[in-house]
Scaffold this motif. Structure first.
Motif, short mmCIF file in Angstrom:
data_model
loop_
_atom_site.label_atom_id
_atom_site.label_comp_id
_atom_site.label_asym_id
_atom_site.label_seq_id
_atom_site.Cartn_x
_atom_site.Cartn_y
_atom_site.Cartn_z
N MET A 64 0.83 -1.10 0.07
CA MET A 64 0.04 0.07 -0.10
C MET A 64 0.76 1.16 -0.04
SD MET A 64 -2.94 1.32 2.86
CE MET A 64 -4.28 1.49 2.17
N LYS A 65 0.60 2.16 -0.78
CA LYS A 65 1.23 3.54 -0.82
C LYS A 65 0.31 4.52 -0.21
CE LYS A 65 1.29 5.00 -5.17
NZ LYS A 65 1.32 5.38 -6.62
N VAL A 66 1.14 5.48 0.71
CA VAL A 66 0.35 6.48 1.42
C VAL A 66 1.13 7.91 1.18
CG1 VAL A 66 -0.51 5.18 2.96
CG2 VAL A 66 1.50 6.15 3.29
N ILE A 67 0.45 9.09 1.36
CA ILE A 67 0.93 10.22 0.93
C ILE A 67 1.11 10.87 2.32
CG2 ILE A 67 0.67 12.53 0.19
CD1 ILE A 67 -0.38 11.26 -2.30
N TYR A 68 2.28 11.43 2.93
CA TYR A 68 2.35 12.36 4.16
C TYR A 68 2.65 13.56 3.77
CZ TYR A 68 3.73 13.68 8.82
OH TYR A 68 4.30 14.35 10.01
N PRO A 69 1.40 14.54 3.71
CA PRO A 69 1.64 15.96 2.99
C PRO A 69 1.92 17.07 4.44
CG PRO A 69 -0.59 15.46 3.36
CD PRO A 69 0.13 14.21 3.77
N GLY A 70 2.60 17.82 3.83
CA GLY A 70 2.96 19.01 4.83
C GLY A 70 3.93 20.03 4.41
N SER A 71 4.01 21.08 5.27
CA SER A 71 5.04 22.22 4.75
C SER A 71 6.52 21.87 5.10
CB SER A 71 4.69 23.51 5.36
OG SER A 71 4.60 23.40 6.79
N PHE A 72 6.82 21.25 6.29
CA PHE A 72 8.10 20.72 6.96
C PHE A 72 8.98 22.08 6.97
CE2 PHE A 72 5.85 17.23 4.60
CZ PHE A 72 5.72 16.16 5.69
N ASP A 73 8.72 23.00 7.62
CA ASP A 73 9.46 24.14 7.58
C ASP A 73 9.79 24.40 9.09
OD1 ASP A 73 10.95 26.34 6.40
OD2 ASP A 73 8.97 27.76 6.88
N PRO A 74 10.69 23.92 9.63
CA PRO A 74 11.63 22.64 9.17
C PRO A 74 10.85 21.31 9.73
CG PRO A 74 12.51 23.60 11.43
CD PRO A 74 11.39 24.38 11.02
N VAL A 75 11.44 20.21 9.16
CA VAL A 75 11.08 18.84 9.56
C VAL A 75 11.45 18.98 10.95
CG1 VAL A 75 13.54 17.90 8.56
CG2 VAL A 75 11.34 16.74 8.87
N THR A 76 10.70 18.35 11.83
CA THR A 76 11.09 17.90 13.09
C THR A 76 11.01 16.62 13.68
OG1 THR A 76 8.72 18.04 13.85
CG2 THR A 76 9.75 20.18 13.93
N PHE A 77 11.46 16.08 14.86
CA PHE A 77 11.55 14.75 15.22
C PHE A 77 9.98 14.20 15.47
CE2 PHE A 77 15.57 15.50 17.60
CZ PHE A 77 16.38 14.84 16.49
N GLY A 78 9.10 15.24 15.45
CA GLY A 78 7.51 14.72 15.28
C GLY A 78 7.25 14.34 13.98
N HIS A 79 7.52 15.03 12.98
CA HIS A 79 7.55 14.65 11.72
C HIS A 79 8.11 13.14 11.37
CE1 HIS A 79 7.06 19.13 10.68
NE2 HIS A 79 5.83 18.59 10.54
N LEU A 80 9.38 13.05 11.76
CA LEU A 80 10.26 11.94 11.42
C LEU A 80 9.63 10.76 12.19
CD1 LEU A 80 13.82 13.31 11.71
CD2 LEU A 80 12.55 12.47 9.86
N ASP A 81 9.06 10.78 13.38
CA ASP A 81 8.37 9.96 13.85
C ASP A 81 7.12 9.18 13.14
OD1 ASP A 81 7.30 8.11 16.35
OD2 ASP A 81 5.66 9.60 16.39
N ILE A 82 6.29 10.09 12.60
CA ILE A 82 5.30 9.57 11.54
C ILE A 82 5.80 9.14 10.54
CG2 ILE A 82 3.30 10.50 10.32
CD1 ILE A 82 2.73 10.65 13.19
N ILE A 83 6.89 9.57 9.80
CA ILE A 83 7.55 8.96 8.64
C ILE A 83 8.02 7.85 8.90
CG2 ILE A 83 9.31 9.27 6.93
CD1 ILE A 83 9.00 12.33 7.21
N GLU A 84 8.80 7.34 9.86
CA GLU A 84 9.34 6.45 10.34
C GLU A 84 8.40 5.29 10.65
OE1 GLU A 84 11.88 7.21 13.98
OE2 GLU A 84 13.49 8.22 12.39
N ARG A 85 7.30 5.59 11.45
CA ARG A 85 6.19 4.64 11.83
C ARG A 85 5.49 4.31 10.43
NH1 ARG A 85 3.64 7.99 16.04
NH2 ARG A 85 1.65 6.51 15.76
#
Length: 160
Positions: free
Chosen positions: A1-22
């Motif tokens: 399954m393919k998913v999109i995780y959208p955002g501005s990421f200005d800047p990317v944080t450990f919170g964003h990375l937590d979601i990406i890694e999971r």
């Protein structure tokens, strides 16, 4: 399954990375879609945000960094992706995200939005908070990866 995780990421944080890694552990492909919003002035350019993201997710072969402008539903349709992931930190996030999910579903009836609750240790974290702390020379090392910390400090000092 393919998913999109959208955002501005200005800047990317450990919170964003937590979601990406999971997401990288749960889905075959994760497209981190960086919003190109020309009407909003960010700290980092679109190219810089994409490069920082590429650097911090380089160990995840199933994560792709891409960009979009305009409607997310049109981008999802172009990518032939019917699932997007949104992170939730608090109840206040849910209200806004639910409204956006319903609008997106109205625009593209195939789209589903999956909500992923942030890890408790990142529930307070946002890019805005990181930028504010950094502007006052506060320690942001617990909020962002080292490469992002250095890039943000350089930006705020007036560097490129």
């Amino acid at each position: 399954m393919k998913v999109i995780y959208p955002g501005s990421f200005d800047p990317v944080t450990f919170g964003h990375l937590d979601i990406i890694e999971r997401c990288a552990k749960k889905f075959d492909k994760v497209i981190v879609a960086v919003l190109n919003n020309s009407s909003k002035k960010g700290v980092f350019t679109l190219g810089e945000r994409m490069e920082l993201l590429r650097e911090v997710v380089k160990d995840y072969p199933n994560v792709e960094i891409d960009t979009f402008s305009g409607l997310l539903t049109e981008y999802a349709n172009e990518k032939e992706c019917t699932t997007m992931v949104r992170g939730l930190r608090a109840v206040s996030d849910f209200e806004y995200e639910m409204q956006m999910a319903l609008v997106n579903r109205k625009l593209y009836d195939e789209i589903e939005t999956l909500f992923m609750v942030s890890s408790g240790k990142y529930a307070y974290l946002s890019s805005s908070i990181v930028k504010e702390v950094a502007m006052f020379n506060g320690d942001i090392s617990c909020f962002v990866p080292k490469v992002v910390e250095e890039a943000l400090k350089n930006k705020l000092k007036g560097g490129q």
